[in-house]
Design a protein around this motif. Structure first.
Motif, PDB file in Angstrom:
ATOM      1  N   ARG A 128     104.438 -26.006  97.983  1.00 33.07           N
ATOM      2  CA  ARG A 128     104.431 -24.809  98.987  1.00 33.07           C
ATOM      3  C   ARG A 128     105.279 -25.064 100.283  1.00 33.07           C
ATOM      4  O   ARG A 128     105.977 -24.346 100.635  1.00 33.07           O
ATOM      5  CB  ARG A 128     103.118 -24.322  99.171  1.00 33.07           C
ATOM      6  CG  ARG A 128     103.042 -23.068  99.754  1.00 33.07           C
ATOM      7  CD  ARG A 128     101.545 -22.575 100.315  1.00 33.07           C
ATOM      8  NE  ARG A 128     100.832 -22.644  98.847  1.00 33.07           N
ATOM      9  CZ  ARG A 128     100.702 -21.777  97.853  1.00 33.07           C
ATOM     10  NH1 ARG A 128     101.308 -20.771  98.173  1.00 33.07           N
ATOM     11  NH2 ARG A 128      99.828 -21.824  96.712  1.00 33.07           N
ATOM     12  N   GLU A 129     104.962 -26.193 100.918  1.00 34.37           N
ATOM     13  CA  GLU A 129     105.413 -26.666 102.176  1.00 34.37           C
ATOM     14  C   GLU A 129     106.951 -26.729 101.815  1.00 34.37           C
ATOM     15  O   GLU A 129     107.746 -26.564 102.881  1.00 34.37           O
ATOM     16  CB  GLU A 129     104.714 -28.061 102.622  1.00 34.37           C
ATOM     17  CG  GLU A 129     104.388 -27.915 104.117  1.00 34.37           C
ATOM     18  CD  GLU A 129     103.885 -29.430 104.141  1.00 34.37           C
ATOM     19  OE1 GLU A 129     102.804 -29.830 103.557  1.00 34.37           O
ATOM     20  OE2 GLU A 129     103.985 -30.102 105.275  1.00 34.37           O
ATOM     21  N   CYS A 140     108.911 -25.550  99.905  1.00 32.71           N
ATOM     22  CA  CYS A 140     109.473 -24.170  99.777  1.00 32.71           C
ATOM     23  C   CYS A 140     109.371 -23.411 101.114  1.00 32.71           C
ATOM     24  O   CYS A 140     110.435 -22.941 101.498  1.00 32.71           O
ATOM     25  CB  CYS A 140     108.501 -23.217  98.852  1.00 32.71           C
ATOM     26  SG  CYS A 140     108.435 -23.488  97.152  1.00 32.71           S
ATOM     27  N   GLU A 141     108.298 -23.577 101.948  1.00 35.70           N
ATOM     28  CA  GLU A 141     108.350 -22.833 103.081  1.00 35.70           C
ATOM     29  C   GLU A 141     109.700 -23.446 104.074  1.00 35.70           C
ATOM     30  O   GLU A 141     110.223 -22.550 104.741  1.00 35.70           O
ATOM     31  CB  GLU A 141     106.916 -23.266 104.062  1.00 35.70           C
ATOM     32  CG  GLU A 141     105.955 -22.292 103.735  1.00 35.70           C
ATOM     33  CD  GLU A 141     104.704 -22.751 104.224  1.00 35.70           C
ATOM     34  OE1 GLU A 141     104.587 -23.729 104.875  1.00 35.70           O
ATOM     35  OE2 GLU A 141     103.623 -22.211 103.888  1.00 35.70           O
ATOM     36  N   PHE A 186     113.258 -22.552 102.317  1.00 33.24           N
ATOM     37  CA  PHE A 186     113.484 -21.166 102.502  1.00 33.24           C
ATOM     38  C   PHE A 186     113.813 -20.668 104.335  1.00 33.24           C
ATOM     39  O   PHE A 186     114.754 -20.011 104.587  1.00 33.24           O
ATOM     40  CB  PHE A 186     112.478 -20.243 102.219  1.00 33.24           C
ATOM     41  CG  PHE A 186     112.457 -19.880 100.633  1.00 33.24           C
ATOM     42  CD1 PHE A 186     113.304 -18.822  99.919  1.00 33.24           C
ATOM     43  CD2 PHE A 186     111.914 -20.616  99.646  1.00 33.24           C
ATOM     44  CE1 PHE A 186     113.610 -18.687  98.695  1.00 33.24           C
ATOM     45  CE2 PHE A 186     112.137 -20.682  98.327  1.00 33.24           C
ATOM     46  CZ  PHE A 186     112.951 -19.663  97.777  1.00 33.24           C
ATOM     47  N   ASP A 187     112.474 -21.074 104.897  1.00 38.07           N
ATOM     48  CA  ASP A 187     113.132 -20.962 106.319  1.00 38.07           C
ATOM     49  C   ASP A 187     114.208 -21.518 106.921  1.00 38.07           C
ATOM     50  O   ASP A 187     114.963 -21.020 107.853  1.00 38.07           O
ATOM     51  CB  ASP A 187     111.714 -21.589 107.050  1.00 38.07           C
ATOM     52  CG  ASP A 187     111.603 -21.326 108.467  1.00 38.07           C
ATOM     53  OD1 ASP A 187     111.676 -20.259 108.866  1.00 38.07           O
ATOM     54  OD2 ASP A 187     111.890 -22.292 109.302  1.00 38.07           O
ATOM     55  N   LEU A 242     115.014 -17.481 105.333  1.00 37.77           N
ATOM     56  CA  LEU A 242     114.381 -16.501 104.318  1.00 37.77           C
ATOM     57  C   LEU A 242     112.614 -16.939 104.322  1.00 37.77           C
ATOM     58  O   LEU A 242     112.381 -17.986 104.606  1.00 37.77           O
ATOM     59  CB  LEU A 242     114.960 -16.529 102.964  1.00 37.77           C
ATOM     60  CG  LEU A 242     116.458 -16.381 102.904  1.00 37.77           C
ATOM     61  CD1 LEU A 242     117.001 -16.697 101.361  1.00 37.77           C
ATOM     62  CD2 LEU A 242     116.574 -14.836 103.076  1.00 37.77           C
ATOM     63  N   GLU A 243     111.964 -15.915 103.652  1.00 40.81           N
ATOM     64  CA  GLU A 243     110.818 -16.111 103.535  1.00 40.81           C
ATOM     65  C   GLU A 243     110.248 -16.520 101.869  1.00 40.81           C
ATOM     66  O   GLU A 243     110.645 -15.610 101.300  1.00 40.81           O
ATOM     67  CB  GLU A 243     109.595 -15.074 103.861  1.00 40.81           C
ATOM     68  CG  GLU A 243     109.646 -14.714 105.309  1.00 40.81           C
ATOM     69  CD  GLU A 243     109.109 -13.310 105.900  1.00 40.81           C
ATOM     70  OE1 GLU A 243     107.944 -12.999 105.202  1.00 40.81           O
ATOM     71  OE2 GLU A 243     109.408 -12.621 106.692  1.00 40.81           O
ATOM     72  N   TYR A 244     109.559 -17.562 101.792  1.00 37.85           N
ATOM     73  CA  TYR A 244     109.627 -17.904 100.458  1.00 37.85           C
ATOM     74  C   TYR A 244     108.763 -16.835  99.509  1.00 37.85           C
ATOM     75  O   TYR A 244     108.863 -16.803  98.224  1.00 37.85           O
ATOM     76  CB  TYR A 244     108.909 -19.400 100.209  1.00 37.85           C
ATOM     77  CG  TYR A 244     107.622 -19.677 100.514  1.00 37.85           C
ATOM     78  CD1 TYR A 244     106.761 -19.580 101.420  1.00 37.85           C
ATOM     79  CD2 TYR A 244     106.893 -19.664  99.175  1.00 37.85           C
ATOM     80  CE1 TYR A 244     105.474 -19.653 101.755  1.00 37.85           C
ATOM     81  CE2 TYR A 244     105.486 -19.812  99.227  1.00 37.85           C
ATOM     82  CZ  TYR A 244     104.701 -19.724 100.449  1.00 37.85           C
ATOM     83  OH  TYR A 244     103.526 -19.934 100.579  1.00 37.85           O
ATOM     84  N   GLU A 245     107.667 -16.368 100.251  1.00 36.66           N
ATOM     85  CA  GLU A 245     106.681 -15.255  99.545  1.00 36.66           C
ATOM     86  C   GLU A 245     107.521 -14.184  98.818  1.00 36.66           C
ATOM     87  O   GLU A 245     107.175 -13.869  97.670  1.00 36.66           O
ATOM     88  CB  GLU A 245     105.986 -14.858 100.276  1.00 36.66           C
ATOM     89  CG  GLU A 245     104.881 -15.877 100.942  1.00 36.66           C
ATOM     90  CD  GLU A 245     105.203 -16.279 102.343  1.00 36.66           C
ATOM     91  OE1 GLU A 245     106.547 -16.427 102.618  1.00 36.66           O
ATOM     92  OE2 GLU A 245     104.266 -17.005 103.179  1.00 36.66           O
ATOM     93  N   LYS A 246     108.727 -13.929  99.092  1.00 36.03           N
ATOM     94  CA  LYS A 246     109.636 -12.805  98.962  1.00 36.03           C
ATOM     95  C   LYS A 246     110.194 -13.236  97.374  1.00 36.03           C
ATOM     96  O   LYS A 246     110.759 -12.137  96.648  1.00 36.03           O
ATOM     97  CB  LYS A 246     110.260 -12.474  99.752  1.00 36.03           C
ATOM     98  CG  LYS A 246     109.556 -11.480 100.929  1.00 36.03           C
ATOM     99  CD  LYS A 246     110.615 -10.842 101.861  1.00 36.03           C
ATOM    100  CE  LYS A 246     109.992 -10.476 103.042  1.00 36.03           C
ATOM    101  NZ  LYS A 246     110.828 -10.069 104.128  1.00 36.03           N
ATOM    102  N   TYR A 247     110.733 -14.536  97.251  1.00 36.72           N
ATOM    103  CA  TYR A 247     111.240 -15.025  96.208  1.00 36.72           C
ATOM    104  C   TYR A 247     110.484 -15.938  94.898  1.00 36.72           C
ATOM    105  O   TYR A 247     111.012 -15.872  93.702  1.00 36.72           O
ATOM    106  CB  TYR A 247     112.639 -15.796  96.621  1.00 36.72           C
ATOM    107  CG  TYR A 247     113.180 -14.763  97.787  1.00 36.72           C
ATOM    108  CD1 TYR A 247     114.185 -14.101  97.223  1.00 36.72           C
ATOM    109  CD2 TYR A 247     113.047 -15.079  99.131  1.00 36.72           C
ATOM    110  CE1 TYR A 247     114.911 -13.081  98.392  1.00 36.72           C
ATOM    111  CE2 TYR A 247     113.757 -14.384  99.967  1.00 36.72           C
ATOM    112  CZ  TYR A 247     114.567 -13.296  99.525  1.00 36.72           C
ATOM    113  OH  TYR A 247     115.176 -12.636 100.389  1.00 36.72           O
TER     114      TYR A 247
END
Ligand code: NAP
Ligand code: G4F
Length: 324
Positions: free
Chosen positions: A250-251, A253-254, A257-258, A262-267
């Motif tokens: 998750r980290e 990804c964060e 994307f950041d 971008l925000e990872y939660e959206k994709y």
């Protein structure tokens, strides 16, 4: 001039190790298995500086021919079926290459020239369901996949050839190491490639599995130096190589994307196909033995690694996108 023979030359680590050894003035012999197509992608830029030879870890005769012909000073055994997820679908092949393949190579060295120094690519996957935090050279193994089980065999056969036949055989217990040359199926590269595709409008989602798994991720270019250092010592040994930090998927990804706004939660989409029958929840190394004996320490930080991988995939995809 020293001669180094590298099995798995077409892989991520093989390419970085070959570059490293060329800079140290080694003659480099890269071992490839036969393929119906070219698998040179990662070593294209050094093809004129190395010698390629054909052999397969399944085939004892091919290994004997190889060692007899090139008489290397050092052998780095990096060849493996290295994708943990695939090892549940191909457990027997994984065992044959990652476990028995090591014995085949060690047997070859024992008969052809027992003075050859041998490096075995062991793995933090051997710790699996970890028995201790952080993990060091004395932490008991508890593998959680056919891959991990096969690597435990490879590790112990290396130790046994050292102790039984006095072969200079060292086992590097490497924690996850990544790079822009990482295979696309591994989670870090899957994320950096996915982020780049989404940023460039080539995709709108990224299917992943367990986002809570934690790994000790370093840069492959840093880790190959440790392999070489192990074979320059006065005695063979086992060494844990890692950064000593752990981060979740998750980290990763964060940060990735950041980095592109971008925000990872959206994709990111949770996809059951990417979960495993058994998971390794947490890996974190204690590399203090290697720091002390080898003088080794990683150089590239976790955040630098994530950005390096995203940048490389953005460049690669932009180039393909606009040149087609
Ligand atoms: P990789 O990119 O998957 O490379 C594996 C290499 O092994 C490829 O060159 C592959 O050839 C070759 N190979 C597979 N089966 C073979 C066979 N039967 N005969 C001859 N060659 C064969 O893996 P990597 O990330 O560079 O890892 C290198 C080694 O370190 C592996 O042993 C891996 O298990 C171990 N390791 C990796 C990590 C990590 O985080 N990267 C951590 C700990 C240990 P093809 O190109 O033809 O497939
Ligand atoms: O990137 P991974 O596939 O690497 P894994 O399983 O840790 O193995 C790698 O490192 C080992 C060293 O510890 C090496 F020996 C081995 O050869 C290889 O290089 O998966 C990392 C984590 C896992 O927990 C996995 O469940 O990421 C999780 N994950 C979540 N979603 C995913 C995904 N992994 C992959 N490959 N794909 C996903 O979609």
């Amino acid at each position: 001039m020293k001669t180094a023979l590298i099995t798995g030359i077409t892989g991520q680590d093989g390419s970085y190790l070959a570059e490293f050894l060329l800079k140290k003035n080694y003659k480099v012999i890269g071992v490839m298995r036969r393929s119906s197509t070219t698998t040179h992608e990662r070593i294209e830029h050094i093809l004129d500086k190395i010698t390629l030879a054909q052999a397969d870890m399944h085939d004892q005769g091919s290994l004997i021919n190889l060692i007899e012909e090139y008489q290397p000073t050092e052998v780095y055994n990096l060849a493996a079926q290295s994708f943990v997820h695939s090892s549940w679908n191909q457990p027997i092949l994984t065992g044959d290459v990652n476990a028995l393949g090591v014995t085949r190579l060690l047997e070859t060295i024992r008969y052809v020239n027992p003075k050859i120094r041998f490096y075995q690519a062991s793995s933090s996957e051997m710790f699996g369901k970890v028995q201790e935090i952080p993990q060091n050279e004395k932490t008991p193994f508890y593998p959680r996949s056919p891959y991990g089980v096969a690597k435990v065999y490879g590790h112990w056969i290396t130790v046994n050839y050292r102790e039984s036949f006095n072969i200079f055989a060292s086992s590097g217990i490497l924690f996850n190491h990544e790079s822009p040359r990482r295979g696309l199926e591994f989670v870090t590269r899957k994320i950096s490639d996915g982020v780049a595709r989404i940023k460039l409008g080539l995709s709108d989602r990224l299917n992943l599995g367990n986002l809570d798994a934690q790994r000790d991720w370093g840069f492959a270019g840093d880790f190959v130096e440790a392999m070489w250092l192990m074979l320059q010592q006065s005695e063979p040994n086992n060494y844990v190589i890692g950064t000593g930090e752990t981060h979740s998927v998750r980290e990763f990804c964060e940060i990735a994307f950041d980095y592109v706004g971008l925000e990872y939660e959206k994709y990111v989409i949770n996809d059951e196909h990417n979960f495993r029958p058994a998971e390794v929840d947490l890996l974190i190394s204690d590399p203090s033995q290697a720091m002390k004996d080898l003088g080794w320490k990683y150089k590239v930080s976790f955040k630098e690694l994530v950005k390096m991988m995203v940048d490389a995939d953005l460049n690669r995809l932009e180039y393909h996108h606009y040149s087609n």
